[in-house]
Design a protein around this motif. Structure first.
Motif, PDB file in Angstrom:
ATOM      1  N   MET A   1       0.848  -1.165   0.000  1.00 49.84           N
ATOM      2  CA  MET A   1       0.000   0.000   0.000  1.00 49.84           C
ATOM      3  C   MET A   1       0.901   1.239   0.000  1.00 49.84           C
ATOM      4  O   MET A   1       1.833   1.329   0.776  1.00 49.84           O
ATOM      5  CB  MET A   1      -0.878  -0.050   1.255  1.00 49.84           C
ATOM      6  N   ASN A   2       0.608   2.192  -0.847  1.00 46.52           N
ATOM      7  CA  ASN A   2       1.466   3.374  -0.916  1.00 46.52           C
ATOM      8  C   ASN A   2       1.154   4.354   0.217  1.00 46.52           C
ATOM      9  O   ASN A   2       0.162   4.232   0.918  1.00 46.52           O
ATOM     10  CB  ASN A   2       1.370   4.050  -2.285  1.00 46.52           C
ATOM     11  N   LYS A   3       2.033   5.329   0.371  1.00 51.38           N
ATOM     12  CA  LYS A   3       1.955   6.260   1.496  1.00 51.38           C
ATOM     13  C   LYS A   3       0.646   7.060   1.490  1.00 51.38           C
ATOM     14  O   LYS A   3       0.009   7.212   2.525  1.00 51.38           O
ATOM     15  CB  LYS A   3       3.157   7.197   1.456  1.00 51.38           C
ATOM     16  N   THR A  27       4.834   6.984   9.475  1.00 51.28           N
ATOM     17  CA  THR A  27       6.020   6.174   9.753  1.00 51.28           C
ATOM     18  C   THR A  27       5.807   4.829   9.075  1.00 51.28           C
ATOM     19  O   THR A  27       4.708   4.542   8.617  1.00 51.28           O
ATOM     20  CB  THR A  27       6.228   5.978  11.266  1.00 51.28           C
ATOM     21  N   PRO A  28       6.828   3.977   9.015  1.00 48.87           N
ATOM     22  CA  PRO A  28       6.631   2.670   8.372  1.00 48.87           C
ATOM     23  C   PRO A  28       5.584   1.790   9.054  1.00 48.87           C
ATOM     24  O   PRO A  28       4.916   1.009   8.394  1.00 48.87           O
ATOM     25  CB  PRO A  28       8.008   2.027   8.453  1.00 48.87           C
ATOM     26  N   ASN A  49      -2.219  -2.636  10.677  1.00 51.56           N
ATOM     27  CA  ASN A  49      -3.197  -3.727  10.771  1.00 51.56           C
ATOM     28  C   ASN A  49      -4.604  -3.229  11.109  1.00 51.56           C
ATOM     29  O   ASN A  49      -5.523  -4.013  11.279  1.00 51.56           O
ATOM     30  CB  ASN A  49      -2.751  -4.758  11.812  1.00 51.56           C
ATOM     31  N   GLY A  50      -4.772  -1.896  11.241  1.00 49.65           N
ATOM     32  CA  GLY A  50      -6.082  -1.315  11.489  1.00 49.65           C
ATOM     33  C   GLY A  50      -6.332  -0.940  12.938  1.00 49.65           C
ATOM     34  O   GLY A  50      -7.357  -0.318  13.237  1.00 49.65           O
TER      35      GLY A  50
END
Length: 55
Positions: A1-3, A27-28, A49-50
């Motif tokens: 998933m992109n930023k 952040t990552p 993860n939500g």
């Protein structure tokens, strides 16, 4: 998933609890969102993860 997608999804999730978003940091592992609710400033971390946690 992109930023950009991560930030948008995190923003949508945080807006379930916030009136509006002031700023965000990516952040990552999570997106940190600073927003306002009822005159208070709160910070949430929305993990990849939500999960969402108030900081």
């Amino acid at each position: 998933m992109n930023k950009k997608t991560r930030i948008e999804k995190a923003g949508e999730k945080a807006l379930e609890r916030l009136d509006y978003i002031l700023e965000h940091y990516s952040t990552p592992d999570f997106v940190e969102i600073v927003g306002r609710i009822g005159g208070d400033t709160v910070t949430y971390r929305v993990y990849n993860n939500g999960d969402i946690y108030e900081r």
